[in-house]
Design a protein around this motif. Structure first.
Motif, mmCIF file in Angstrom:
data_model
loop_
_atom_site.group_PDB
_atom_site.id
_atom_site.type_symbol
_atom_site.label_atom_id
_atom_site.label_comp_id
_atom_site.label_asym_id
_atom_site.label_seq_id
_atom_site.Cartn_x
_atom_site.Cartn_y
_atom_site.Cartn_z
ATOM 1 N N TYR A 64 0.813 -1.214 0.000
ATOM 2 C CA TYR A 64 0.000 0.000 0.000
ATOM 3 C C TYR A 64 0.846 1.263 0.000
ATOM 4 N N GLY A 65 2.164 1.120 -0.057
ATOM 5 C CA GLY A 65 3.025 2.277 -0.272
ATOM 6 C C GLY A 65 2.889 2.730 -1.710
ATOM 7 N N SER A 66 2.588 3.996 -1.936
ATOM 8 C CA SER A 66 2.136 4.460 -3.247
ATOM 9 C C SER A 66 3.285 4.892 -4.150
ATOM 10 N N ALA A 67 3.706 4.012 -5.061
ATOM 11 C CA ALA A 67 4.688 4.370 -6.080
ATOM 12 C C ALA A 67 4.074 5.386 -7.044
ATOM 13 N N ASP A 68 4.917 6.160 -7.723
ATOM 14 C CA ASP A 68 4.446 7.269 -8.559
ATOM 15 C C ASP A 68 4.956 7.126 -9.988
ATOM 16 N N TYR A 69 4.240 7.780 -10.920
ATOM 17 C CA TYR A 69 4.588 7.731 -12.336
ATOM 18 C C TYR A 69 4.735 9.135 -12.890
ATOM 19 N N TYR A 70 5.784 9.345 -13.709
ATOM 20 C CA TYR A 70 6.092 10.652 -14.294
ATOM 21 C C TYR A 70 6.269 10.499 -15.800
ATOM 22 N N ASN A 71 5.765 11.488 -16.540
ATOM 23 C CA ASN A 71 5.849 11.430 -17.992
ATOM 24 C C ASN A 71 5.761 12.846 -18.545
ATOM 25 N N VAL A 72 6.355 13.079 -19.706
ATOM 26 C CA VAL A 72 6.287 14.404 -20.319
ATOM 27 C C VAL A 72 4.856 14.786 -20.683
ATOM 28 N N CYS A 73 3.967 13.801 -20.763
ATOM 29 C CA CYS A 73 2.566 14.093 -21.059
ATOM 30 C C CYS A 73 1.760 14.343 -19.787
ATOM 31 N N GLY A 74 2.393 14.226 -18.613
ATOM 32 C CA GLY A 74 1.677 14.338 -17.353
ATOM 33 C C GLY A 74 1.336 15.765 -16.971
ATOM 34 N N GLU A 75 0.457 15.883 -15.969
ATOM 35 C CA GLU A 75 0.136 17.189 -15.409
ATOM 36 C C GLU A 75 1.313 17.700 -14.584
ATOM 37 N N ARG A 76 1.176 18.907 -14.049
ATOM 38 C CA ARG A 76 2.304 19.589 -13.409
ATOM 39 C C ARG A 76 2.969 18.764 -12.314
ATOM 40 N N GLU A 77 2.178 18.105 -11.455
ATOM 41 C CA GLU A 77 2.755 17.327 -10.357
ATOM 42 C C GLU A 77 3.588 16.158 -10.856
ATOM 43 N N CYS A 78 3.247 15.623 -12.039
ATOM 44 C CA CYS A 78 3.875 14.402 -12.552
ATOM 45 C C CYS A 78 4.637 14.641 -13.844
ATOM 46 N N PHE A 79 5.004 15.876 -14.086
ATOM 47 C CA PHE A 79 5.645 16.240 -15.351
ATOM 48 C C PHE A 79 7.116 15.834 -15.342
ATOM 49 N N VAL A 80 7.668 15.598 -16.516
ATOM 50 C CA VAL A 80 9.094 15.386 -16.722
ATOM 51 C C VAL A 80 9.605 16.529 -17.599
ATOM 52 N N PRO A 81 10.618 17.297 -17.103
ATOM 53 C CA PRO A 81 11.489 16.963 -15.972
ATOM 54 C C PRO A 81 11.113 17.606 -14.629
ATOM 55 N N ASN A 82 10.291 18.647 -14.633
ATOM 56 C CA ASN A 82 10.034 19.409 -13.406
ATOM 57 C C ASN A 82 8.713 18.975 -12.802
ATOM 58 N N ASN A 83 8.763 18.358 -11.621
ATOM 59 C CA ASN A 83 7.544 17.835 -11.007
ATOM 60 C C ASN A 83 7.494 18.157 -9.522
ATOM 61 N N LYS A 84 6.489 17.693 -8.860
ATOM 62 C CA LYS A 84 6.251 18.042 -7.458
ATOM 63 C C LYS A 84 7.384 17.608 -6.537
ATOM 64 N N LEU A 85 8.046 16.514 -6.866
ATOM 65 C CA LEU A 85 9.053 15.968 -5.960
ATOM 66 C C LEU A 85 10.483 16.221 -6.393
ATOM 67 N N GLY A 86 10.673 17.016 -7.456
ATOM 68 C CA GLY A 86 12.032 17.340 -7.858
ATOM 69 C C GLY A 86 12.147 17.676 -9.333
ATOM 70 N N PHE A 87 13.382 17.632 -9.827
ATOM 71 C CA PHE A 87 13.686 17.931 -11.229
ATOM 72 C C PHE A 87 14.596 16.834 -11.750
ATOM 73 N N GLN A 88 14.162 16.140 -12.801
ATOM 74 C CA GLN A 88 15.012 15.117 -13.394
ATOM 75 C C GLN A 88 14.530 14.792 -14.795
ATOM 76 N N GLN A 89 15.468 14.825 -15.738
ATOM 77 C CA GLN A 89 15.186 14.331 -17.074
ATOM 78 C C GLN A 89 15.140 12.809 -17.046
ATOM 79 N N ALA A 90 14.319 12.207 -17.892
ATOM 80 C CA ALA A 90 14.335 10.757 -18.022
ATOM 81 C C ALA A 90 15.706 10.315 -18.530
ATOM 82 N N ARG A 91 16.192 9.199 -18.021
ATOM 83 C CA ARG A 91 17.484 8.718 -18.502
ATOM 84 C C ARG A 91 17.385 8.330 -19.966
ATOM 85 N N THR A 92 16.312 7.641 -20.342
ATOM 86 C CA THR A 92 15.995 7.379 -21.740
ATOM 87 C C THR A 92 14.500 7.617 -21.917
#
Length: 384
Positions: A64-92
């Motif tokens: 029940y620990g909630s893993a998260d998903y990030y994508n360039v198509c995501g909303e602001r909280e889940c955006f790549v590279p700048n999201n709610k929990l930090g800044f990171q480009q996808a490695r690939t």
């Protein structure tokens, strides 16, 4: 300016860890489906602290620990590279996942089913990449990968542990929780501190045979996780360590080409009906869960290899609940499977769906084991 935390000691450790693998050659294909999390059912819209990972193809969470998903198509909280929990480009590619590995006992994990079970006595190499969120107040070392023969599912939000039954007397037993021992784990003295670059976790192991599920996360207690605390970090929002995860690979290093092939022994004829044994939905709902990915990919491959095949997807329930509810639930579940097949390139004209409710049991409804068999999805071949 973003922090670079990989010190000289860690750099040396990384080089030393990498040396043995440069001489090992993999054979065959990556045994991980959707290894960089690119394929998804829909774009992510938020970080949900109590959510369930449902939208990434082939990946799900075992607790029940909630893993998260990030994508360039995501909303602001889940955006790549700048999201709610930090800044990171996808490695690939354009996506990655995130898990909380903590400096206390809270944990999040990622899990997937392998393309095929591992072979006993064969040597394998597992690797994946992580990057620490700069909003974390600490870092850990012992992130690793656990291979198991059964899918792990637990309601905990803490460290994932294995339940073992100890027999005290013939009539008295005790259930004890013990730590899992991942086959591959990052060295405890190589703390994963880098927030800008991606750090590789990699290792080799010999399979016991039958391992079919991979779980990624931190399986060690806080005291044994090699924690580095940095509570002075500015602008943090995470009281612990949170890592982005990308590019998961698992290769066999010793398999022969013949051992990598699998054959379908089913005989397909018009009128034949087959149970899809590993189709999972939310309890009493028609929401299709990602644990169903491999069974659905099998069906997609079958339809692609038989372009003239038309099928009916049928949903079935046990006897609990009203006739109307069971009828609607079974129909909606069959419809959801058809929708998934269409999303993945199967022509709608080749597919039908129907719900039969509780009218076609294949086992008794007086036991839970029987009811479980009756809660099923089948496909019937209408034309070849």
């Amino acid at each position: 300016m973003r922090s670079r935390k990989l010190n000289v000691l860690n750099l040396v450790a990384a080089v030393v860890l990498a040396m043995p693998y440069a001489m090992s050659q993999s054979t065959g294909k990556n045994l991980i489906s959707n290894p960089s999390f690119e394929k998804h059912r829909r774009c992510p819209d938020k970080i949900d602290p109590v959510g369930v990972l449902k939208i990434v193809n082939a990946w799900f969470q075992p607790t029940y620990g909630s893993a998260d998903y990030y994508n360039v198509c995501g909303e602001r909280e889940c955006f790549v590279p700048n999201n709610k929990l930090g800044f990171q480009q996808a490695r690939t590619g354009e996506a990655y996942c995130g898990i909380y590995c903590s400096k206390d006992n809270y944990r999040e994990y990622l899990q997937t089913q392998l393309k095929r079970p591992l072979k006993r006595g064969q040597k394998y190499r597992l690797s994946f990449f992580v990057s620490l969120s700069e909003y974390s107040t600490g870092a850990v070392a012992t992130i690793g990968g656990l291979l198991t023969s059964e899918r792990i599912h637990d309601t905990t939000r803490s460290i994932l542990m294995k339940k073992e039954v100890f027999r005290i007397t013939p009539r008295i037993s005790q259930i004890t929780s013990v730590y899992y021992e991942p086959q591959v784990v990052n060295a405890v003295d190589r703390v994963l501190l880098e927030t800008e670059a991606w750090m590789e976790v990699r290792g080799e192991f010999v399979a016991e045979g039958g391992e079919e599920y991979l779980t990624i996360g931190n399986f060690f207690s806080a005291a044994n996780s090699g924690i580095v605390d940095d509570s002075a970090r500015l602008a943090y929002i995470l009281p612990g360590s949170y890592y982005y995860v990308d590019d998961v690979e698992l290769y066999c290093l010793s398999c022969n080409d013949d051992e990598l092939e699998t054959k379908d022994t089913n005989h397909y004829t018009v009128g034949a009906t087959f149970v899809l044994n590993n189709i999972f939905f939310d309890t009493d709902k028609s929401t299709l869960l990602q644990q169903s990915y491999h069974e659905l990919q099998y069906l997609i491959s079958l339809l692609e290899s038989h372009p003239g095949m038309r099928i009916e997807i049928s949903g079935h329930t046990d006897s609990q609940g009203s006739d109307l509810h069971n009828q609607q639930l079974s129909e909606n579940r069959a419809k959801e499977v058809v929708a998934y097949l269409i999303e993945n390139g199967i022509e709608e004209k080749r597919l039908k769906f129907k719900g039969y409710g509780k009218t076609r049991p294949i086992a008794t409804n007086t036991t839970e084991a029987g009811r479980k068999k009756n809660r099923r999805v089948e496909f019937k071949i209408l034309d070849m």
